[in-house]
Design a protein around this motif. Structure first.
Motif, PDB file in Angstrom:
ATOM      1  N   ALA A  37      10.449  -5.678  11.035  1.00 19.49           N
ATOM      2  CA  ALA A  37      10.572  -4.253  11.350  1.00 19.49           C
ATOM      3  C   ALA A  37      10.185  -3.399  10.150  1.00 19.49           C
ATOM      4  O   ALA A  37       9.515  -2.380  10.280  1.00 19.49           O
ATOM      5  CB  ALA A  37      12.008  -3.923  11.775  1.00 19.49           C
ATOM      6  N   GLN A  38      10.613  -3.873   8.953  1.00 20.42           N
ATOM      7  CA  GLN A  38      10.266  -3.125   7.750  1.00 20.42           C
ATOM      8  C   GLN A  38       8.768  -3.142   7.513  1.00 20.42           C
ATOM      9  O   GLN A  38       8.168  -2.143   7.139  1.00 20.42           O
ATOM     10  CB  GLN A  38      10.995  -3.722   6.553  1.00 20.42           C
ATOM     11  CG  GLN A  38      10.805  -2.912   5.266  1.00 20.42           C
ATOM     12  CD  GLN A  38      11.607  -3.490   4.126  1.00 20.42           C
ATOM     13  OE1 GLN A  38      12.260  -4.519   4.294  1.00 20.42           O
ATOM     14  NE2 GLN A  38      11.564  -2.839   2.989  1.00 20.42           N
ATOM     15  N   SER A  39       8.166  -4.309   7.780  1.00 22.00           N
ATOM     16  CA  SER A  39       6.718  -4.425   7.611  1.00 22.00           C
ATOM     17  C   SER A  39       5.982  -3.515   8.584  1.00 22.00           C
ATOM     18  O   SER A  39       5.016  -2.852   8.231  1.00 22.00           O
ATOM     19  CB  SER A  39       6.281  -5.882   7.817  1.00 22.00           C
ATOM     20  OG  SER A  39       4.881  -5.987   7.789  1.00 22.00           O
ATOM     21  N   ALA A  40       6.457  -3.481   9.858  1.00 18.62           N
ATOM     22  CA  ALA A  40       5.816  -2.620  10.858  1.00 18.62           C
ATOM     23  C   ALA A  40       6.007  -1.163  10.499  1.00 18.62           C
ATOM     24  O   ALA A  40       5.108  -0.342  10.661  1.00 18.62           O
ATOM     25  CB  ALA A  40       6.406  -2.904  12.245  1.00 18.62           C
ATOM     26  N   GLY A  41       7.216  -0.821  10.002  1.00 19.24           N
ATOM     27  CA  GLY A  41       7.500   0.567   9.657  1.00 19.24           C
ATOM     28  C   GLY A  41       6.630   1.076   8.541  1.00 19.24           C
ATOM     29  O   GLY A  41       6.325   2.268   8.454  1.00 19.24           O
ATOM     30  N   SER A  42       6.219   0.169   7.657  1.00 20.81           N
ATOM     31  CA  SER A  42       5.389   0.589   6.531  1.00 20.81           C
ATOM     32  C   SER A  42       3.993   0.964   6.979  1.00 20.81           C
ATOM     33  O   SER A  42       3.302   1.716   6.298  1.00 20.81           O
ATOM     34  CB  SER A  42       5.312  -0.533   5.490  1.00 20.81           C
ATOM     35  OG  SER A  42       4.696  -1.679   6.058  1.00 20.81           O
ATOM     36  N   ARG A  99       3.719   5.397  11.166  1.00 21.30           N
ATOM     37  CA  ARG A  99       4.487   6.577  10.830  1.00 21.30           C
ATOM     38  C   ARG A  99       5.197   7.113  12.058  1.00 21.30           C
ATOM     39  O   ARG A  99       4.755   6.921  13.183  1.00 21.30           O
ATOM     40  CB  ARG A  99       3.559   7.654  10.266  1.00 21.30           C
ATOM     41  CG  ARG A  99       2.885   7.257   8.966  1.00 21.30           C
ATOM     42  CD  ARG A  99       1.966   8.366   8.494  1.00 21.30           C
ATOM     43  NE  ARG A  99       1.280   7.992   7.258  1.00 21.30           N
ATOM     44  CZ  ARG A  99       0.385   8.759   6.658  1.00 21.30           C
ATOM     45  NH1 ARG A  99       0.073   9.928   7.165  1.00 21.30           N
ATOM     46  NH2 ARG A  99      -0.192   8.352   5.541  1.00 21.30           N
ATOM     47  N   GLY A 100       6.281   7.833  11.833  1.00 21.53           N
ATOM     48  CA  GLY A 100       7.011   8.425  12.929  1.00 21.53           C
ATOM     49  C   GLY A 100       6.258   9.603  13.522  1.00 21.53           C
ATOM     50  O   GLY A 100       5.366  10.180  12.903  1.00 21.53           O
ATOM     51  N   LEU A 101       6.614   9.983  14.743  1.00 21.39           N
ATOM     52  CA  LEU A 101       5.979  11.117  15.393  1.00 21.39           C
ATOM     53  C   LEU A 101       6.411  12.410  14.705  1.00 21.39           C
ATOM     54  O   LEU A 101       7.527  12.532  14.226  1.00 21.39           O
ATOM     55  CB  LEU A 101       6.369  11.147  16.874  1.00 21.39           C
ATOM     56  CG  LEU A 101       5.852   9.988  17.720  1.00 21.39           C
ATOM     57  CD1 LEU A 101       6.408  10.072  19.138  1.00 21.39           C
ATOM     58  CD2 LEU A 101       4.325   9.994  17.764  1.00 21.39           C
ATOM     59  N   PRO A 102       5.522  13.404  14.675  1.00 25.44           N
ATOM     60  CA  PRO A 102       5.849  14.647  13.971  1.00 25.44           C
ATOM     61  C   PRO A 102       6.839  15.497  14.763  1.00 25.44           C
ATOM     62  O   PRO A 102       6.944  15.392  15.990  1.00 25.44           O
ATOM     63  CB  PRO A 102       4.492  15.354  13.865  1.00 25.44           C
ATOM     64  CG  PRO A 102       3.729  14.847  15.040  1.00 25.44           C
ATOM     65  CD  PRO A 102       4.149  13.410  15.219  1.00 25.44           C
ATOM     66  N   ASP A 103       7.551  16.343  14.056  1.00 27.52           N
ATOM     67  CA  ASP A 103       8.484  17.290  14.648  1.00 27.52           C
ATOM     68  C   ASP A 103       7.858  18.681  14.536  1.00 27.52           C
ATOM     69  O   ASP A 103       7.585  19.156  13.437  1.00 27.52           O
ATOM     70  CB  ASP A 103       9.815  17.241  13.902  1.00 27.52           C
ATOM     71  CG  ASP A 103      10.862  18.135  14.534  1.00 27.52           C
ATOM     72  OD1 ASP A 103      10.525  18.872  15.473  1.00 27.52           O
ATOM     73  OD2 ASP A 103      12.027  18.100  14.083  1.00 27.52           O
TER      74      ASP A 103
END
Length: 289
Positions: free
Chosen positions: A42-47, A50-54
């Motif tokens: 999960a950490q590897s994928a998160g790197s 990126r998260g969706l913008p607000d």
């Protein structure tokens, strides 16, 4: 340490009471190792994702600078009234009845007739260029309008004067009598990148201050028009015309102008006029109309 078969057998016989404990411990270690590897994945994928913008802060920042534009057109009676002119009626009776029509009431002079009420012509969007009331929109939004009404987000409504419009670039500037208005910040189109998140605010189908978002699909898109456009997949529909295309820094980088559609509605391809060209034209319009 690797356990040999005989040693394993002896260990099992000696530790019959411990077997369950050993198995449970083994299971626990398996779960633990699974949990650790899952967290690492999960950490590897998160790197890499990126998260969706607000967009909430952008809407609060730019929203008050976006306006709704309604245009009205005065009903124009045809040059010939339903009964025809006096001369035409006289000619009609002379040709078909051989006599002039008696006592034909004369029509009132055109300039003295009561003026027809203005009828709604269209709905579009725009945004405030300066605090003293200059507003940018599309030329096709105000084309042919006898009256232009601008509504701000605080529900104040103003009658606008058309300063000038350029059909080639589809840019127009109108002016309202107001002060201390929230003006937009103009961004640098050269910094805009394909794949970058952008947002639009406008009045699709007359629904004021509607927010939609997407990404830049292409830059310098040639559609055969005078200008090369910014192509996006931001949802744009009739009524969005003239509204701003906004980057994640809260800057206006384009004017939403056209869509590609086979149905008349949004199909995922929208075009915006680059803001650098729009500003160049607007400065000329403000200087000379």
């Amino acid at each position: 340490m690797v356990m040999k078969p005989k040693e394993a057998l002896v260990f099992k016989k000696i530790c019959k009471k411990c077997t369950v404990t050993v198995l449970v411990a083994a299971s626990w270690f398996g779960v633990l190792s699974l949990g650790v590897s899952g967290a690492a994945m999960a950490q590897s994928a998160g790197s890499s994702v990126r998260g969706l913008p607000d967009f909430t802060e952008l809407v609060e920042q730019v929203g008050p600078s976006v306006v709704n534009i309604r245009t009205l057109e005065k009903a124009r009676p045809s040059e010939v009234s339903p009964g025809g002119s006096d001369e035409e009626m006289q000619e009609l009776f002379r040709r078909f009845f051989g006599v002039p029509i008696p006592n034909v009431p004369r029509q009132a002079p055109r300039q003295n007739r009561p003026q027809e009420d203005a009828q709604p012509k269209g709905v579009g969007s725009g945004f405030i260029l300066s605090a003293d009331g200059f507003i940018m929109t599309n030329a096709h939004v105000v084309e042919g309008a006898d009256e232009v009404l601008v509504t701000l987000t605080d529900k104040r409504e103003f009658k606008a004067r058309i300063v000038g419009a350029d059909k080639r670039t589809d840019v127009a500037v109108v002016k309202i009598q107001a002060t201390d208005l929230p003006a937009v910040k103009v961004g640098d189109v050269n910094r805009l990148r394909v794949g970058e998140w952008v947002m639009a605010i406008g009045s699709p189908f007359g629904l004021e201050n509607t927010v939609t978002a997407g990404i830049v699909s292409a830059k310098q898109r040639d559609t055969g028009d005078y200008l090369s456009f910014i192509q996006t997949d931001v949802a744009i529909n009739p009524g969005n015309s003239g509204g701003p295309l906004i980057n994640m820094r809260g800057e206006v980088v384009g004017i939403n102008s056209q869509i590609y559609s086979r149905s008349g509605g949004f199909m995922g391809i929208s075009f915006a006029i680059p803001m650098d060209e729009a500003m160049r034209v607007s400065e000329q319009l403000r200087a000379s109309g």
